[in-house]
Structures are given as C-alpha cells and as structure tokens.
Design a protein around this motif. Structure first.
Motif, PDB file in Angstrom:
ATOM      1  N   ASN A   1      -6.199 -54.767  10.001  1.00  0.00           N
ATOM      2  CA  ASN A   1      -6.997 -53.559  10.190  1.00  0.00           C
ATOM      3  C   ASN A   1      -7.661 -53.634  11.564  1.00  0.00           C
ATOM      4  O   ASN A   1      -8.810 -54.034  11.709  1.00  0.00           O
TER       5      ASN A   1
ATOM      6  N   ASP B   1      -8.568 -60.624   7.668  1.00  0.00           N
ATOM      7  CA  ASP B   1      -9.455 -59.518   8.016  1.00  0.00           C
ATOM      8  C   ASP B   1     -10.625 -59.949   8.908  1.00  0.00           C
ATOM      9  O   ASP B   1     -11.779 -59.617   8.650  1.00  0.00           O
TER      10      ASP B   1
ATOM     11  N   LYS C   1     -11.233 -52.302  12.482  1.00  0.00           N
ATOM     12  CA  LYS C   1     -12.433 -52.888  11.883  1.00  0.00           C
ATOM     13  C   LYS C   1     -13.491 -53.144  12.951  1.00  0.00           C
ATOM     14  O   LYS C   1     -13.235 -53.772  13.970  1.00  0.00           O
TER      15      LYS C   1
END
Length: 252
Positions: A165, A212, A168
C-alpha cells in the motif's frame, strides 16, 4: 584536560557500563597526557588520523574505533598502520559505539530524529538502553515526502522500500542508525508506519513490502555523523576544549 579526565568525563556522560557492546568503549589507544586539541569523526580511518596529525590534535574521538569482537587480535596490516601512526604522533584514541547510539540527546538516534522532525517517545525495545528508538512526526506525510526530507537533511538519497500500500501515510517512525535494519521486525510488531536505518539487507525489502511498513535505508555513515559531532560540540561549549569535526566522505 588530562586524557584520563577526558575519558572519565565521557564515561560519566555516555554510561558505557550500562550496555553490552561489541568493542571496548573509552580510551582505546593512550597518547600524550594533556589534551588541548580534539578531532572528532565517525570512524578512526587512516584518513581521519592524517587530518588529526595535520591539525596537531592531541586526541581523536570517534564512534567506530578498534578492537571489535571476533576480529583478528594481531596488530598488523591496516590496523597496525593506523595504530603506529597514533603512537608515533602521541595521539589518544577514544571511541564510543552503542553508548553514543542511544544517548537521549547527544546520541546518533536522537540527533537524526531531531533533524528529521521526529519527536522521540522511547526505546523500541521498551527500555532506556534500547539501541532502536521510535517517535512521531508533527503531521503525517507520504513516503515520497519523507524520502525527500531525508535526502535534503543528509545530502544523500535514501533507498525507499514502500509497502504494497504505497499510499500509506507516515506518522509514527522507528529508527536505528547504522546497521540496525533487522529492527524493522520490532517496528512492525509495534505498528509503526515507517522505519529508518543506515543499512539494508536483502531480506529487508520483503519485510517492508509484505508487512505494511515504509523502510528507508539512509546510509550507515550518513546516519551516524551527528552523534559524535554533537558530543564534540558539547565538549567545546561546556568544557572549553578545542574540537574540530572532520567528515571523511563514505558513500555506504
């Protein structure tokens, strides 16, 4: 100031007795007793020693000194040449490794955090002697924005490994200057948005992408310039010593 008085002053400030290290901290090579001129630098390389000789320094104060755990004990080759120069010119060598990483104000982590706008909140390992730390930015930024901030601060483009992602935002940040890349796993456990170190390993790439978290490898030397520089400035301001910081270029 006497060389042993200087060592005592630095030991009282950095408390090397509180942390287990990979090398001896303090006075590693004894030189002349009276200290008037000090040269500071990241690593006690031949180039730094040559600069100290040129400046007629009585002592060299570094983050990376000699006599590392598991290195050959014989004083020969490169190590021999360096130590012979120190002894020939009667120069003291003082080195502080992990104690200089973790000091709450003068340390490498604290100085890097200050320059990057990170307010430190504690040790990543949950205790005051943690080699890695964590903190928070005043406001969230994108990975690209934070990479740009690091580049402008350190004058060196960091390697940015973004999570899957990529959008982010970054607000909470862990950091460990130098070779602290494996603390990324602890940063993930703590739920941080990003982690900064000096070096990167092959496995770090996958940790960042798959867990992440943004990762920034900003250079071992570049992330560790500021602790010993701040320590030298403290010696000059608080103890009236003549101190010169020498930055020997190192692209790593």
């Amino acid at each position: 100031m006497n060389n042993f008085e200087l060592e005592t002053l630095l030991n009282d400030t950095l408390s090397p007795n509180l942390i287990k290290d990979y090398c001896p901290n303090g006075l590693q090579v004894e030189g002349k007793s009276e200290i008037k001129k000090i040269v500071t630098g990241v690593t006690a390389s031949a180039a730094l020693i040559d600069k100290a000789i040129e400046l007629n320094a009585d002592a060299i104060l570094v983050h990376h000194g000699y006599f590392w755990k598991n290195e050959p004990q014989a004083i020969r080759g490169m190590k021999g040449r360096r130590i012979r120069q120190l002894i020939k010119h009667d120069i003291n060598l003082l080195a502080y490794h992990l104690p200089l990483d973790i000091h709450p104000t003068l340390g490498n982590n604290a100085q890097l955090a200050q320059r990057l706008g990170i307010t430190l909140e504690g040790g990543l390992e949950g205790h005051p002697q943690s080699v890695a730390m964590h903190g928070r930015l005043e406001k969230p930024v994108t990975g690209a924005e934070f990479a740009s901030r690091i580049a402008s601060t350190l004058n060196r483009e960091p390697m940015h490994i973004a999570p899957e992602n990529e959008a982010k935002l970054i607000e909470t940040v862990g950091l460990c200057t130098g070779g602290g890349q494996d603390f990324i796993e602890l940063a993930v456990e703590k739920g941080l948005d990003a982690f900064i170190s000096g070096e990167i390993s092959e496995r770090t790439t996958y940790s960042a992408r798959e867990q992440d978290i943004h990762y920034f490898a900003a250079g071992h030397h570049a992330t560790e310039r500021y602790g010993v520089k701040a320590l030298g400035e403290w010696l000059a301001q608080e103890h009236s010593l003549d101190v010169t910081f020498i930055d020997i270029n190192n692209p790593v």
